[in-house]
Write a protein that holds these residues in place. Sequence first.
Motif, mmCIF file in Angstrom:
data_model
loop_
_atom_site.group_PDB
_atom_site.id
_atom_site.type_symbol
_atom_site.label_atom_id
_atom_site.label_comp_id
_atom_site.label_asym_id
_atom_site.label_seq_id
_atom_site.Cartn_x
_atom_site.Cartn_y
_atom_site.Cartn_z
ATOM 1 N N ASP A 3 0.831 -1.204 0.000
ATOM 2 C CA ASP A 3 0.000 0.000 0.000
ATOM 3 C C ASP A 3 0.867 1.256 0.000
ATOM 4 O O ASP A 3 0.610 2.207 -0.738
ATOM 5 C CB ASP A 3 -0.926 0.016 1.211
ATOM 6 C CG ASP A 3 -2.029 -1.021 1.107
ATOM 7 O OD1 ASP A 3 -2.337 -1.453 -0.026
ATOM 8 O OD2 ASP A 3 -2.574 -1.414 2.157
ATOM 9 N N ARG A 4 1.889 1.271 0.847
ATOM 10 C CA ARG A 4 2.760 2.430 0.976
ATOM 11 C C ARG A 4 3.485 2.751 -0.338
ATOM 12 O O ARG A 4 3.742 3.910 -0.650
ATOM 13 C CB ARG A 4 3.768 2.179 2.106
ATOM 14 C CG ARG A 4 4.502 3.428 2.525
ATOM 15 C CD ARG A 4 5.386 3.199 3.734
ATOM 16 N NE ARG A 4 6.539 2.405 3.347
ATOM 17 C CZ ARG A 4 7.017 1.385 4.042
ATOM 18 N NH1 ARG A 4 6.428 1.013 5.152
ATOM 19 N NH2 ARG A 4 8.076 0.726 3.626
ATOM 20 N N SER A 8 -0.575 -1.944 -4.240
ATOM 21 C CA SER A 8 -1.552 -2.857 -3.656
ATOM 22 C C SER A 8 -2.398 -3.578 -4.703
ATOM 23 O O SER A 8 -2.989 -4.617 -4.416
ATOM 24 C CB SER A 8 -2.454 -2.119 -2.675
ATOM 25 O OG SER A 8 -3.109 -1.061 -3.333
ATOM 26 N N GLN A 86 2.548 -9.951 -3.231
ATOM 27 C CA GLN A 86 1.150 -9.750 -3.593
ATOM 28 C C GLN A 86 0.450 -11.104 -3.770
ATOM 29 O O GLN A 86 -0.676 -11.288 -3.338
ATOM 30 C CB GLN A 86 1.055 -8.915 -4.877
ATOM 31 C CG GLN A 86 -0.330 -8.751 -5.444
ATOM 32 C CD GLN A 86 -1.189 -7.809 -4.617
ATOM 33 O OE1 GLN A 86 -0.733 -7.179 -3.677
ATOM 34 N NE2 GLN A 86 -2.442 -7.721 -4.976
#
Length: 136
Positions: A3-4, A8, A86
């Motif tokens: 996410d960062r 994502s 992921q």
Amino acid sequence: MLDRLGMSSCKGVSTPIASFTVLSSVCPLDPSFSDPTKYRQVVGALQYVTLTRPDLAFVVNRVCQFMHDPHDSHWDVVKRILWYLQTTKDQGLVIRPFTSLTVQAFSDADWAGSTDDRRSTGGYAVYFGTNLVSWQ
């Protein structure tokens, strides 16, 4: 971490590094990575991930070797590691709190079990309470 980095929704891959990948610090045709601080931050975070993801230990160690002068090809491998994360988000070792202070160790060996060279293989696992803390 995904996410960062804005990854994502990235595609996933089934392995953390391609089998034909060769990493080298001598890259005459490979330009230096434009943001070495970002490379160091991401690779540093991946070092912590290896505590619960031993499947990443080898490849993370390899990309750590280029933190002093990362190139675009090194960053490509880091991105592939992230793509692998992921795909395998739900995998890893689980570390839980516990009250028992028991240490258990298990080992096994196969003496001269290899049919090619008659080498022996062995392994062990050490648990502290219910948590796996060491293995080979």
